[in-house]
Design a protein around this motif. Structure first.
Motif, PDB file in Angstrom:
ATOM      1  N   LEU A  53      -1.207   2.628   0.428  1.00 30.03           N
ATOM      2  CA  LEU A  53      -0.230   1.682  -0.103  1.00 30.03           C
ATOM      3  C   LEU A  53      -0.383   0.315   0.555  1.00 30.03           C
ATOM      4  CD1 LEU A  53       2.142   1.372  -2.055  1.00 30.03           C
ATOM      5  CD2 LEU A  53       3.647   2.103  -0.214  1.00 30.03           C
ATOM      6  N   ALA A  54      -0.562   0.305   1.875  1.00 30.12           N
ATOM      7  CA  ALA A  54      -0.767  -0.967   2.580  1.00 30.12           C
ATOM      8  C   ALA A  54      -2.081  -1.615   2.149  1.00 30.12           C
ATOM      9  CB  ALA A  54      -0.760  -0.738   4.091  1.00 30.12           C
ATOM     10  N   ALA A  55      -3.131  -0.816   2.059  1.00 31.72           N
ATOM     11  CA  ALA A  55      -4.429  -1.366   1.637  1.00 31.72           C
ATOM     12  C   ALA A  55      -4.340  -1.935   0.228  1.00 31.72           C
ATOM     13  CB  ALA A  55      -5.499  -0.284   1.713  1.00 31.72           C
ATOM     14  N   THR A  56      -3.633  -1.233  -0.634  1.00 30.54           N
ATOM     15  CA  THR A  56      -3.451  -1.713  -2.005  1.00 30.54           C
ATOM     16  C   THR A  56      -2.717  -3.048  -2.018  1.00 30.54           C
ATOM     17  OG1 THR A  56      -3.406   0.542  -2.873  1.00 30.54           O
ATOM     18  CG2 THR A  56      -2.396  -1.147  -4.225  1.00 30.54           C
ATOM     19  N   SER A  57      -1.633  -3.104  -1.247  1.00 29.79           N
ATOM     20  CA  SER A  57      -0.820  -4.314  -1.247  1.00 29.79           C
ATOM     21  C   SER A  57      -1.534  -5.503  -0.623  1.00 29.79           C
ATOM     22  CB  SER A  57       0.487  -4.059  -0.485  1.00 29.79           C
ATOM     23  OG  SER A  57       1.199  -3.004  -1.074  1.00 29.79           O
ATOM     24  N   PHE A  58      -2.051  -5.288   0.587  1.00 29.01           N
ATOM     25  CA  PHE A  58      -2.574  -6.412   1.359  1.00 29.01           C
ATOM     26  C   PHE A  58      -4.046  -6.724   1.102  1.00 29.01           C
ATOM     27  CE2 PHE A  58       0.800  -4.466   4.059  1.00 29.01           C
ATOM     28  CZ  PHE A  58       1.773  -5.390   3.726  1.00 29.01           C
ATOM     29  N   SER A  59      -4.782  -5.767   0.575  1.00 31.70           N
ATOM     30  CA  SER A  59      -6.214  -6.000   0.394  1.00 31.70           C
ATOM     31  C   SER A  59      -6.646  -6.026  -1.063  1.00 31.70           C
ATOM     32  CB  SER A  59      -7.005  -4.916   1.127  1.00 31.70           C
ATOM     33  OG  SER A  59      -6.726  -4.955   2.505  1.00 31.70           O
ATOM     34  N   LEU A  60      -5.761  -5.698  -1.975  1.00 26.56           N
ATOM     35  CA  LEU A  60      -6.126  -5.738  -3.391  1.00 26.56           C
ATOM     36  C   LEU A  60      -5.180  -6.616  -4.205  1.00 26.56           C
ATOM     37  CD1 LEU A  60      -7.099  -1.993  -3.972  1.00 26.56           C
ATOM     38  CD2 LEU A  60      -8.630  -3.950  -3.782  1.00 26.56           C
ATOM     39  N   VAL A  61      -3.898  -6.278  -4.207  1.00 23.29           N
ATOM     40  CA  VAL A  61      -2.966  -6.987  -5.083  1.00 23.29           C
ATOM     41  C   VAL A  61      -2.760  -8.431  -4.634  1.00 23.29           C
ATOM     42  CG1 VAL A  61      -0.601  -7.039  -5.969  1.00 23.29           C
ATOM     43  CG2 VAL A  61      -1.835  -4.863  -5.811  1.00 23.29           C
ATOM     44  N   ILE A  62      -2.423  -8.641  -3.372  1.00 25.79           N
ATOM     45  CA  ILE A  62      -2.203 -10.016  -2.898  1.00 25.79           C
ATOM     46  C   ILE A  62      -3.479 -10.854  -3.021  1.00 25.79           C
ATOM     47  CG2 ILE A  62      -1.659 -11.435  -0.873  1.00 25.79           C
ATOM     48  CD1 ILE A  62       0.415  -9.268  -0.121  1.00 25.79           C
ATOM     49  N   PRO A  63      -4.645 -10.339  -2.569  1.00 24.38           N
ATOM     50  CA  PRO A  63      -5.856 -11.145  -2.762  1.00 24.38           C
ATOM     51  C   PRO A  63      -6.190 -11.403  -4.237  1.00 24.38           C
ATOM     52  CG  PRO A  63      -6.239  -9.509  -1.074  1.00 24.38           C
ATOM     53  CD  PRO A  63      -4.909  -9.191  -1.709  1.00 24.38           C
ATOM     54  N   SER A  64      -5.804 -10.484  -5.133  1.00 22.42           N
ATOM     55  CA  SER A  64      -6.089 -10.740  -6.550  1.00 22.42           C
ATOM     56  C   SER A  64      -5.322 -11.961  -7.032  1.00 22.42           C
ATOM     57  CB  SER A  64      -5.746  -9.517  -7.407  1.00 22.42           C
ATOM     58  OG  SER A  64      -4.347  -9.386  -7.590  1.00 22.42           O
ATOM     59  N   MET A  65      -4.163 -12.207  -6.424  1.00 17.52           N
ATOM     60  CA  MET A  65      -3.385 -13.393  -6.790  1.00 17.52           C
ATOM     61  C   MET A  65      -3.935 -14.638  -6.104  1.00 17.52           C
ATOM     62  SD  MET A  65       0.508 -11.991  -6.927  1.00 17.52           S
ATOM     63  CE  MET A  65       0.493 -10.802  -5.608  1.00 17.52           C
ATOM     64  N   MET A  66      -4.703 -14.443  -5.026  1.00 20.02           N
ATOM     65  CA  MET A  66      -5.249 -15.564  -4.273  1.00 20.02           C
ATOM     66  C   MET A  66      -6.756 -15.687  -4.471  1.00 20.02           C
ATOM     67  SD  MET A  66      -3.061 -14.657  -0.886  1.00 20.02           S
ATOM     68  CE  MET A  66      -3.809 -15.843   0.180  1.00 20.02           C
ATOM     69  N   GLU A  67      -7.343 -14.839  -5.342  1.00 21.47           N
ATOM     70  CA  GLU A  67      -8.790 -14.799  -5.597  1.00 21.47           C
ATOM     71  C   GLU A  67      -9.574 -14.613  -4.313  1.00 21.47           C
ATOM     72  OE1 GLU A  67     -10.271 -17.753  -8.244  1.00 21.47           O
ATOM     73  OE2 GLU A  67      -8.481 -17.735  -9.452  1.00 21.47           O
ATOM     74  N   ALA A  68      -9.231 -13.591  -3.525  1.00 24.64           N
ATOM     75  CA  ALA A  68      -9.911 -13.307  -2.265  1.00 24.64           C
ATOM     76  C   ALA A  68     -10.902 -12.167  -2.449  1.00 24.64           C
ATOM     77  CB  ALA A  68      -8.877 -12.964  -1.204  1.00 24.64           C
ATOM     78  N   VAL A  69     -11.319 -11.541  -1.345  1.00 22.70           N
ATOM     79  CA  VAL A  69     -12.341 -10.498  -1.403  1.00 22.70           C
ATOM     80  C   VAL A  69     -11.750  -9.105  -1.276  1.00 22.70           C
ATOM     81  CG1 VAL A  69     -14.175 -11.957  -0.510  1.00 22.70           C
ATOM     82  CG2 VAL A  69     -12.727 -10.722   1.074  1.00 22.70           C
ATOM     83  N   PRO A  70     -12.454  -8.061  -1.803  1.00 17.77           N
ATOM     84  CA  PRO A  70     -11.920  -6.703  -1.765  1.00 17.77           C
ATOM     85  C   PRO A  70     -11.874  -6.114  -0.369  1.00 17.77           C
ATOM     86  CG  PRO A  70     -14.089  -6.756  -2.794  1.00 17.77           C
ATOM     87  CD  PRO A  70     -13.717  -8.160  -2.494  1.00 17.77           C
ATOM     88  N   ALA A  71     -11.241  -4.928  -0.267  1.00 21.83           N
ATOM     89  CA  ALA A  71     -10.937  -4.337   1.029  1.00 21.83           C
ATOM     90  C   ALA A  71     -11.476  -2.946   1.216  1.00 21.83           C
ATOM     91  CB  ALA A  71      -9.439  -4.311   1.181  1.00 21.83           C
ATOM     92  N   ARG A  72     -11.035  -2.357   2.296  1.00 19.52           N
ATOM     93  CA  ARG A  72     -11.513  -1.043   2.683  1.00 19.52           C
ATOM     94  C   ARG A  72     -10.364  -0.044   2.726  1.00 19.52           C
ATOM     95  NH1 ARG A  72      -9.947  -5.152   5.033  1.00 19.52           N
ATOM     96  NH2 ARG A  72      -9.281  -5.215   7.155  1.00 19.52           N
TER      97      ARG A  72
END
Length: 171
Positions: A53-72
């Motif tokens: 859940l944390a990885a989804t929130s902080f490494s996928l959803v939020i970066p998708s709004m900021m056009e960042a890079v994927p996570a682990r």
């Protein structure tokens, strides 16, 4: 495609391979533990749900709004596989195999990204939504099915906090 983007794709593939390997390594305790109680299994599944859940929130959803890079993400589920009757070595092998799917998916994602960087936020958002669906519709209900809802929820909170701390400290 310039040299920098090839290096970035290689780094992404290596990171994905490491995350997939971590999934398999997370199953290794099953090889030395004869049997886990349902309470321990529910606590561990809740913990894994919190990390995801944390990885989804902080490494996928939020970066998708900021056009960042994927996570682990790592998600060991071997204890549950053993509880369903599989041998410890088979459960560990299946967890490792499941983890090795991640680099293959990452390769397809990197190839799609090389075609258009505009796909990145959409891909991150899609991956985040898929993970949240697995967490809310499969992991949490399964962790509550055995009657140890409090332990599973406590595990979820600890997993979320640990992943948050690691994300903030490791960047």
């Amino acid at each position: 495609m310039d040299h920098g983007s090839i290096e970035g794709m290689g780094a992404g593939l290596v990171a994905s391979l490491l995350a997939g390997t971590a999934t398999g390594l997370g199953a290794l305790p099953v090889l030395v533990t004869s049997e886990l109680s349902r309470k321990a299994q529910d606590r561990m599944l809740g913990f894994n749900a919190g990390v995801m859940l944390a990885a989804t929130s902080f490494s996928l959803v939020i970066p998708s709004m900021m056009e960042a890079v994927p996570a682990r993400v790592a998600r060991p589920e071997a204890a549950r596989t053993c509880a369903q009757g599989a041998s410890a070595s088979r459960a560990a092998f299946l967890a490792l195999l499941a983890g090795l799917v991640e680099p293959v998916g990452a390769l397809f994602g990197l190839l799609a990204l090389s075609l258009s960087s505009a796909l990145l936020p959409w891909g991150l958002a899609f991956a985040g939504g898929a993970m949240r669906d697995v967490i809310s519709h499969e992991m949490i209900p399964e962790s509550h099915r055995g009657g140890f809802e409090r332990e599973a929820t406590t595990g979820l909170m600890w997993g979320f906090v640990l992943a948050l701390v690691l994300d903030m400290s490791l960047g």
